[in-house]
Design an enzyme around this catalytic site. Structure first.
Site, short mmCIF file in Angstrom:
data_model
loop_
_atom_site.label_atom_id
_atom_site.label_comp_id
_atom_site.label_asym_id
_atom_site.label_seq_id
_atom_site.Cartn_x
_atom_site.Cartn_y
_atom_site.Cartn_z
N ASN A 156 0.84 -1.20 0.00
CA ASN A 156 0.00 0.00 0.00
C ASN A 156 0.87 1.25 0.00
OD1 ASN A 156 0.45 -0.97 2.75
ND2 ASN A 156 -1.01 0.55 3.48
N GLU A 186 0.24 5.18 0.66
CA GLU A 186 -0.70 6.21 1.12
C GLU A 186 -0.27 7.59 0.66
OE1 GLU A 186 -2.32 3.91 5.09
OE2 GLU A 186 -1.11 5.71 5.37
N CYS A 190 -3.96 0.67 -2.82
CA CYS A 190 -3.82 -0.55 -2.03
C CYS A 190 -2.76 -1.48 -2.63
CB CYS A 190 -5.14 -1.30 -1.99
SG CYS A 190 -6.51 -0.40 -1.25
N GLU A 194 -2.86 -4.69 -3.25
CA GLU A 194 -3.34 -5.63 -4.27
C GLU A 194 -3.38 -4.99 -5.65
OE1 GLU A 194 -5.78 -6.51 -0.45
OE2 GLU A 194 -4.74 -4.80 -1.37
N CYS A 237 -10.15 -5.00 -0.13
CA CYS A 237 -11.27 -4.06 -0.11
C CYS A 237 -12.10 -4.23 -1.39
CB CYS A 237 -10.75 -2.62 0.02
SG CYS A 237 -10.00 -1.97 -1.49
N CYS A 282 -10.25 -3.36 -4.67
CA CYS A 282 -9.27 -4.39 -5.05
C CYS A 282 -9.97 -5.64 -5.56
CB CYS A 282 -8.36 -4.71 -3.87
SG CYS A 282 -7.22 -3.36 -3.49
#
Length: 162
Positions: free
Chosen positions: A63, A65, A74, A76, A113, A116
């Site tokens: 990830n 940010e 993210c 993934e 999530c 993803c």
């Protein structure tokens, strides 16, 4: 007439990382290493993902940010977009995902999530074969799903656009 349909799927739960097959341990180890390089100064929640391609290559993502929260990405999606950009046409066999927090121990598997799930679903649909999903926290059990479609039933794909 109203119809009801039950949607269900099976998962495999391994009590620990040590119970995984050697190939899956290697993939999860790569995800753990990616997780350790995550950039998560705002959430302190580090996620790593690794993808096993049909050609034997393993690609990683973590990830990333950003102070402007929607601008981050993210693990993934970092990994799957890297695979798509650098290995177009090569099928994805499996993806391993692991998460850890700097604030508390994550001892439950962390699932992708919704964004993803949709991104992985696109690749699964495109290749016409399931992508195995392995999920774990920092410690504890590992959950395996045989397909992303298990995590995103009734998913949206390109057939709706035709």
């Amino acid at each position: 007439m109203i119809n009801q349909k039950k949607i269900s799927f099976d998962i495999t739960i391994y009590d620990s990382f040590d119970e995984l097959k050697a190939e899956d341990q290697s993939l999860m180890t790569a995800a753990i290493q990616a997780r350790q390089r995550a950039y998560a100064p705002y959430s302190s929640f580090n996620v790593g993902a690794s993808i096993l391609l049909d050609n034997g290559e393993i690609v990683e993502g973590n990830n990333q940010e950003n102070a402007s929260y929607p601008s981050g990405l993210c693990a993934e999606r970092v990994a799957i977009f890297y695979a798509g950009a650098n290995y177009p046409g090569v099928k994805i066999k499996a993806i391993a995902i692991t998460a850890a927090s700097l604030n508390h121990e994550v001892n439950e598997p962390a699932a992708p999530c919704g964004n993803c799930r949709q991104a992985i679903s696109e690749y699964e649909f495109k290749q016409g074969e399931p992508i195995k999903i392995l999920m774990m926290g920092e410690t504890g059990s590992v959950v395996e799903c045989s397909s992303l479609a298990d995590l995103l039933p009734l998913g949206f794909n390109s057939t709706f656009l035709n």
